[in-house]
Write an enzyme that holds these catalytic residues in place. Structure first.
Site, mmCIF file in Angstrom:
data_model
loop_
_atom_site.group_PDB
_atom_site.id
_atom_site.type_symbol
_atom_site.label_atom_id
_atom_site.label_comp_id
_atom_site.label_asym_id
_atom_site.label_seq_id
_atom_site.Cartn_x
_atom_site.Cartn_y
_atom_site.Cartn_z
ATOM 1 N N GLU B 49 0.853 -1.176 0.000
ATOM 2 C CA GLU B 49 0.000 0.000 0.000
ATOM 3 C C GLU B 49 0.889 1.226 0.000
ATOM 4 O O GLU B 49 1.643 1.442 0.952
ATOM 5 C CB GLU B 49 -0.901 0.032 1.237
ATOM 6 C CG GLU B 49 -2.053 -0.960 1.163
ATOM 7 C CD GLU B 49 -3.007 -0.826 2.347
ATOM 8 O OE1 GLU B 49 -4.080 -1.437 2.278
ATOM 9 O OE2 GLU B 49 -2.679 -0.141 3.342
ATOM 10 N N ASP B 60 -5.400 9.298 10.805
ATOM 11 C CA ASP B 60 -4.099 8.738 11.171
ATOM 12 C C ASP B 60 -3.590 9.251 12.501
ATOM 13 O O ASP B 60 -3.755 10.421 12.840
ATOM 14 C CB ASP B 60 -3.078 9.063 10.078
ATOM 15 C CG ASP B 60 -3.274 8.192 8.852
ATOM 16 O OD1 ASP B 60 -3.227 6.953 9.000
ATOM 17 O OD2 ASP B 60 -3.504 8.738 7.759
ATOM 18 N N TYR B 175 -11.113 -4.020 3.428
ATOM 19 C CA TYR B 175 -10.178 -3.622 4.486
ATOM 20 C C TYR B 175 -10.984 -3.453 5.771
ATOM 21 O O TYR B 175 -11.829 -2.563 5.858
ATOM 22 C CB TYR B 175 -9.506 -2.303 4.089
ATOM 23 C CG TYR B 175 -8.372 -1.853 4.989
ATOM 24 C CD1 TYR B 175 -8.510 -1.781 6.372
ATOM 25 C CD2 TYR B 175 -7.146 -1.458 4.441
ATOM 26 C CE1 TYR B 175 -7.471 -1.354 7.186
ATOM 27 C CE2 TYR B 175 -6.095 -1.017 5.251
ATOM 28 C CZ TYR B 175 -6.268 -0.966 6.613
ATOM 29 O OH TYR B 175 -5.239 -0.528 7.417
#
Lengths: 405, 261
Positions: B49, B60, B175
């Protein structure tokens, strides 16, 4: 091509104002956003909710706020009549309390006992801390380190109200970074925490919900100007960072086709690149959950905003303002830091009012515009907040002696 | 058959789980990043990725935020990420590569142009963190074909019905976010993640890769018991931050991969 006629069907069910708005968030938050949309829809139809909010507006926030004819300022400018909607007189000193009381009630309705908020100038943080104290909720406020420094009085107020202020050091340590960090925290705490967004920004339903809670400004002002003058104003003016006080004033006048101007922070001047004039100089992008105008580079990286006013120091703007710009419902102007400072001193000395630096931007533009217009015209400006929080910044730039403009 | 599907099928036959390795492309600079990507591939990463650095990565944690900042400071942008992808493609013809991004860099690049250029660079899929299914048609409608997989995310907060709807739109793999939090969070509850993995696997035939907060071979082994692949990102980004050399990164990837066999 979208026209003004399409506007009354907006936003659609997913929060799109034409090409703007929407819900651009990580999947972890999507279920919470959908739950919030459903909860907001259900309270809108609930008379008990509306009555309680209305009672809080009256007995707690001090509404309606006055509409004040600024006679000496009008005479000084020599043109159109200037009316000030006195949101600075609302509890906690700014319009922010309107939205926060609505959202805190909604949070309670949803059974949430913890709230978080981002803040720039600290007014939204103070309002959220206030509502949290009133409702007995736990409150954390994310605030950029630069804003913690320049809006220190509001940090103390939040702490005295029982909130925890979390300084955010990333980026430029301003409003954008505070919102990033609030979103990150929310991703981890979403199951029991309500996020009180302070502007008409963020993912749907926030832009609509915040507008609806802030429209009380325009609803009152419309009635007040009709009582005072027997007619609608020729022009509305308000400052725009994210755009909540402007949207609150403008929205109830949209159907009247009244001319509207949103005033952005021009910082050191739009031509210098050091500014926060998103609608004036930005392009369409996605930040903080919605699509709107954005200050960004050619690679889609968000640029740092610059403004003397912490509340306007933001590279994004609410999506409905982007639509207003495209449709010509409102136009968007900018004034510089120094023009805003000069307007602060002028209002202090002509009317005995210390305006917030955010509101001083709207004021600076209103003064210039009033001077250009005939005396039979009326300008209604939103004085969105009081300036006590800004005294140290204002004094850093001198006391305004010899101020004549 | 695209490389992602083929890879997961091959691994399934071998009874292995996929190691999906994430780094912020261009961290700390282009040349080092290329070298790190090679080390990951040689260490046993089954899918790469490539993170497109973004100024405001709201999903994040601090480690990937800093990785993103370093990459931006080195001048990396989406076009640069695609050129790194091209080099990896030439050297590792069968290795699936996913372009991992926030939406704004892709929006600025242009959806149609991104599709063409990503395919030309040999990318197999893209994952756009802040583009939920409600908003993703505006991107895929601009695509001239379906050569690029749009990898969908499912979170622990996603209700079963919504999982099903997301899985129906998904391609490549799904995912699964292992925990309610940002990337690199601590306190991964493996049992909880395993339960959500089973829920998701019950509503999709696509491979499921689980990530967020996985930093050790032991954790990878536990999650890999239920899932078809495990994503590791922050742990690699932390090694890069600490100046680890290619051998160390390769060895760590190999230790993770070993735990998935």
């Amino acid at each position: 091509m979208i026209t003004k006629d399409d506007y009354h069907d907006m936003p659609d069910a997913r929060g799109h104002f034409g090409p703007y708005g929407g819900r651009y968030v990580a999947e972890t938050l999507m279920p919470a956003i959908l739950e919030l949309s459903a909860a907001y829809e259900s309270v809108q139809a609930d008379p008990a909710f509306r009555d309680e909010l209305s009672s809080l507006f009256t007995h707690y926030a001090g509404r309606p706020t006055p509409l004040f004819f600024a006679r000496r300022l009008t005479e000084k400018m020599g043109g159109a009549k200037i009316y000030l909607k006195r949101e600075d007189l609302a509890h906690t000193g700014a319009h922010k309390i309107n939205n926060v009381l609505g959202q805190a009630l909604l949070a309670r309705f949803m059974g949430k006992t913890k709230v978080i908020a981002e803040t720039g100038a600290g007014q939204h943080g103070v309002a959220t801390a206030t509502a949290a104290a009133l409702f007995g909720m736990e409150c954390q406020v994310f605030m950029g380190v630069e804003d913690v420094r320049r809006q220190a009085p509001n940090v103390s107020r939040m702490e005295l109200l029982g909130a925890t202020v979390i300084p955010v050091a990333s980026g430029t340590g301003t409003l954008k970074d505070a919102m990033n960090e609030a979103l990150r925290y929310w991703v981890g705490a979403v199951r029991d925490t309500y996020y009180v967004i302070g502007s008409v920004a963020g993912p749907h339903p926030y832009p609509v919900m915040v507008r609806d809670f802030q429209r009380v400004i325009g609803d009152e002002a419309r009635q007040q100007i009709l009582e005072a003058e027997g007619r609608l104003p020729d022009l509305l003016a308000a400052c725009v960072g994210g755009g909540s006080n402007a949207m609150g004033l403008f929205y109830p006048f949209v159907a009247d086709n009244v001319e509207m101007a949103g005033v952005e922070a021009g910082g050191s001047g739009v031509e210098t690149g050091k500014h926060a004039a998103t609608l004036t100089a930005g392009s369409v992008g996605v930040l903080h959950g919605s699509k709107s105008y954005l200050l960004q580079d050619e690679n889609g990286q968000v640029l740092e905003a610059h403004s003397i006013s912490a509340g306007l120091d933001y590279p994004g703007v609410g999506p409905e303002h982007s639509l207003f710009k495209d449709l010509g419902v409102a136009r968007y102007e900018s004034v510089t830091d120094s023009e805003a400072l000069a307007a602060f001193h002028t209002l202090a000395r002509t009317e005995g009012i210390l305006p917030a630096l955010e509101s001083s931007h709207a004021l600076a533009w209103t003064m210039k515009e009033a001077a250009k217009r005939p005396k039979d015209q009326i300008i209604l400006m939103n004085l969105s907040g009081r300036g006590d929080k800004d005294l140290s910044i204002v004094l850093e730039h001198g006391k305004g002696e010899g101020e004549t403009s | 058959m695209n490389r992602i599907t083929k890879t997961f099928q091959t691994l399934a036959i071998r009874g292995e789980k996929a190691l999906v390795a994430f780094v912020s492309a261009g961290d700390p600079d282009r040349a080092r990043s290329l070298s790190i990507l090679r080390a990951l591939a040689r260490g046993g990463a089954d899918v790469l990725e490539l993170g497109v650095p973004f100024s405001d990565p709201t999903a994040d944690g601090p480690v990937i935020q800093r990785a993103s900042q370093r990459a931006l400071a080195s001048g990396m942008n989406l076009a640069g990420v695609l050129s790194l992808c091209r080099e990896i493609r030439d050297e590792f013809p069968d290795l699936p590569v996913v372009i991992f991004s926030y939406y704004n860099p892709i929006l600025a690049y242009g959806g149609a142009r991104f599709y063409r250029d990503a395919l030309a660079a040999g990318a197999d899929g893209t994952l756009v963190v802040d583009l939920p299914p409600e908003e993703s048609d505006e991107l895929t409608d601009a695509w001239e074909g379906d050569g690029l997989c749009l990898i969908r995310l499912v979170a622990p907060t996603t209700p079963t019905e919504r999982m099903r709807a997301i899985a129906e739109k998904a391609s490549g793999f799904v995912y699964l976010v292992s925990m309610t939090g940002v990337t690199g969070s601590s306190g991964l509850d493996s049992a909880d993640a395993a339960r959500v993995t089973r829920d998701l696997k019950a509503v999709t035939h696509l491979p499921v890769a689980v990530g967020f907060g996985v930093s050790t071979p032991e954790q990878a082994a536990v999650l890999g018991a239920e899932a078809d692949g495990v994503v590791v990102g922050s742990a690699f980004c932390r090694m890069i931050e600490e100046g680890a050399d290619d051998d160390a990164i390769r060895a760590f990837a190999a230790s993770l991969k070993k735990s998935l066999k």
